[in-house]
Design a protein around this motif. Sequence first.
Motif, short mmCIF file in Angstrom:
data_model
loop_
_atom_site.label_atom_id
_atom_site.label_comp_id
_atom_site.label_asym_id
_atom_site.label_seq_id
_atom_site.Cartn_x
_atom_site.Cartn_y
_atom_site.Cartn_z
N ALA A 1 45.50 84.14 46.32
CA ALA A 1 45.15 85.12 45.48
C ALA A 1 44.66 86.48 46.12
CB ALA A 1 43.99 84.54 44.53
N ALA A 2 45.12 87.42 45.35
CA ALA A 2 44.59 88.70 45.80
C ALA A 2 43.22 89.06 45.55
CB ALA A 2 45.48 89.90 44.77
N THR A 3 42.79 90.01 46.51
CA THR A 3 41.18 90.49 46.41
C THR A 3 40.92 91.16 45.07
OG1 THR A 3 41.35 90.58 48.75
CG2 THR A 3 39.34 91.17 47.71
N TYR A 4 41.76 91.94 44.75
CA TYR A 4 41.55 92.78 43.33
C TYR A 4 42.62 92.52 42.58
CZ TYR A 4 38.13 95.20 46.61
OH TYR A 4 37.35 95.26 47.50
N VAL A 5 42.46 92.37 41.34
CA VAL A 5 43.35 92.13 40.24
C VAL A 5 44.73 93.01 40.34
CG1 VAL A 5 43.94 91.76 37.82
CG2 VAL A 5 41.79 90.90 38.65
N ASN A 6 44.19 94.35 40.67
CA ASN A 6 45.59 95.25 40.50
C ASN A 6 45.99 95.71 41.78
OD1 ASN A 6 45.37 95.51 37.71
ND2 ASN A 6 43.53 96.73 37.76
N ASP A 7 45.45 95.01 42.96
CA ASP A 7 45.97 95.56 44.26
C ASP A 7 47.57 95.08 44.38
OD1 ASP A 7 43.35 96.32 44.78
OD2 ASP A 7 42.98 94.46 46.02
N PRO A 8 48.05 96.24 44.83
CA PRO A 8 49.61 95.74 45.10
C PRO A 8 49.67 94.83 46.17
CG PRO A 8 49.32 98.06 45.84
CD PRO A 8 47.67 97.70 45.11
N ILE A 9 50.74 94.11 46.38
CA ILE A 9 50.89 93.34 47.28
C ILE A 9 52.18 93.71 48.20
CG2 ILE A 9 51.44 90.71 47.99
CD1 ILE A 9 50.20 89.90 45.53
N ILE A 10 51.87 93.70 49.43
CA ILE A 10 52.96 94.03 50.47
C ILE A 10 53.34 92.95 51.24
CG2 ILE A 10 53.89 95.69 52.17
CD1 ILE A 10 51.67 97.66 51.17
N TYR A 11 54.55 92.58 51.22
CA TYR A 11 55.02 91.16 52.06
C TYR A 11 55.65 91.90 53.23
CZ TYR A 11 54.34 88.23 47.91
OH TYR A 11 53.85 87.63 46.98
N ILE A 12 55.14 91.60 54.49
CA ILE A 12 55.64 91.94 55.78
C ILE A 12 56.49 90.75 56.21
CG2 ILE A 12 55.11 92.52 58.08
CD1 ILE A 12 53.91 94.50 56.16
N VAL A 13 57.69 91.14 56.35
CA VAL A 13 58.79 89.98 56.69
C VAL A 13 59.41 90.31 58.26
CG1 VAL A 13 60.74 88.52 56.30
CG2 VAL A 13 59.16 89.63 54.37
N SER A 14 59.51 89.59 59.00
CA SER A 14 59.90 89.92 60.27
C SER A 14 60.59 88.42 61.05
CB SER A 14 58.96 90.17 61.23
OG SER A 14 59.33 90.39 62.58
N ASP A 15 61.72 88.66 61.77
CA ASP A 15 62.27 87.54 62.64
C ASP A 15 61.67 87.45 63.88
OD1 ASP A 15 63.22 89.90 63.82
OD2 ASP A 15 65.18 89.80 62.95
N SER A 16 60.20 88.11 64.20
CA SER A 16 59.76 87.85 65.16
C SER A 16 58.13 87.63 64.40
CB SER A 16 59.47 89.00 66.08
OG SER A 16 58.69 88.58 67.28
N VAL A 17 57.21 88.01 65.06
CA VAL A 17 55.73 87.75 64.70
C VAL A 17 55.30 88.77 63.83
CG1 VAL A 17 55.10 86.85 66.93
CG2 VAL A 17 54.66 89.24 66.62
N GLY A 18 55.72 89.91 63.35
CA GLY A 18 55.83 90.92 62.41
C GLY A 18 54.37 91.90 62.70
N GLU A 19 54.13 92.13 63.94
CA GLU A 19 52.93 92.98 64.50
C GLU A 19 53.54 94.33 64.25
OE1 GLU A 19 52.12 92.20 68.49
OE2 GLU A 19 50.69 90.23 67.91
N THR A 20 54.53 94.77 64.54
CA THR A 20 55.04 96.13 64.39
C THR A 20 55.26 96.55 63.03
OG1 THR A 20 56.56 96.03 66.41
CG2 THR A 20 57.06 97.52 65.08
N ALA A 21 55.85 95.71 62.27
CA ALA A 21 55.77 96.14 60.73
C ALA A 21 54.57 96.17 60.16
CB ALA A 21 56.85 94.93 59.84
N GLU A 22 53.55 95.19 60.21
CA GLU A 22 52.03 95.42 59.80
C GLU A 22 51.56 96.75 60.44
OE1 GLU A 22 48.10 92.69 59.23
OE2 GLU A 22 50.08 91.77 60.22
N LEU A 23 51.89 97.11 61.64
CA LEU A 23 51.25 98.16 61.85
C LEU A 23 51.57 99.58 61.40
CD1 LEU A 23 50.88 97.46 65.91
CD2 LEU A 23 48.88 97.74 64.48
N VAL A 24 52.67 99.35 61.19
CA VAL A 24 53.38 100.71 60.68
C VAL A 24 52.97 100.76 59.22
CG1 VAL A 24 55.49 102.02 59.77
CG2 VAL A 24 55.29 100.76 62.25
N THR A 25 53.00 99.70 58.35
CA THR A 25 52.42 99.53 57.09
C THR A 25 51.10 100.14 56.93
OG1 THR A 25 54.04 97.74 56.59
CG2 THR A 25 52.29 98.22 55.05
#
Length: 280
Positions: free
Chosen positions: A7-31
């Motif tokens: 569940a999201a921490t806040y009702v109106n918080d947008p949810i961003i899905y980080i999808v990667s074919d590796s661990v996803g660290e790069t995408a999360e850091l850039v986001t």
Amino acid sequence: MIIKRKAATYVNDPIIYIVSDSVGETAELVTKAALSQFSGPHAVIKRFPYVEDPTHIDEVITLATEDKGIIVYTLVKPDIRAYMIESAEVNNIKVFDLIGPLMDQLESMYTMQPLFEPGLVRRLDEDYFKKVDAIEFAVKYDDGRDPRGLLKADIILIGVSRTSKTPLSQFLAHKRVKVANVPIVPEVDPPQELFSVPKEKCIGLKISPEKLNSIRRERLISLGLDDSASYADVERIKKELTYFEEITAKIGCDVIDVTNKAVEETANIIMSLYRSRKST
């Protein structure tokens, strides 16, 4: 891949899905770097690593559709990238490809095809840190400074002074091998740890008395010292080499004659012995 929903921490918080074919660290850091430019709103980030199958993408698309979320991804395989774009368009999901466009530009610039192998950056980083670790190890356990290092070493070099133990240790460290070295001096007993490690770890470095005499004399002269000192005395050298042979015979280890060998040549022989030991 099993996706557990949180569940999201806040009702109106947008949810961003980080999808990667590796661990996803790069995408999360850039986001996160992009999000840091917005001081007001919060966002919930959900990372989904090792996505390499269309069914995994289907699951994330389903969640993003239900949550009205967006997807930020780093996928290097063209077919998986294409499937992500197609699925997102069909389901009216906003997606942001962080690596694909740049890869396409680089492919055009270099006129060569990418490897399309997930996780290469992480492997390169791991390789780099292994090398740094091995270099620090070689410095810490150089010249028998701490016998405890012998128990942790991949290779232990044994030899009298000026048989290239330190340069070899550093050279091998750049190949990500942890090397400790032990000087052999007749007046000093070798550390007991030297006789408790597997003999295959130990490699003796022998040299002819004449060659060692020449090397040591040059060393003394470079230091502004008398080249007739006992350090370069032939009889003294012969005594040291005899003691060295006694120690290596007691250990039962391989011995390499470095008399007329460059450091690189000796290192290649050592690596060959090391690899053959690892393969058995």
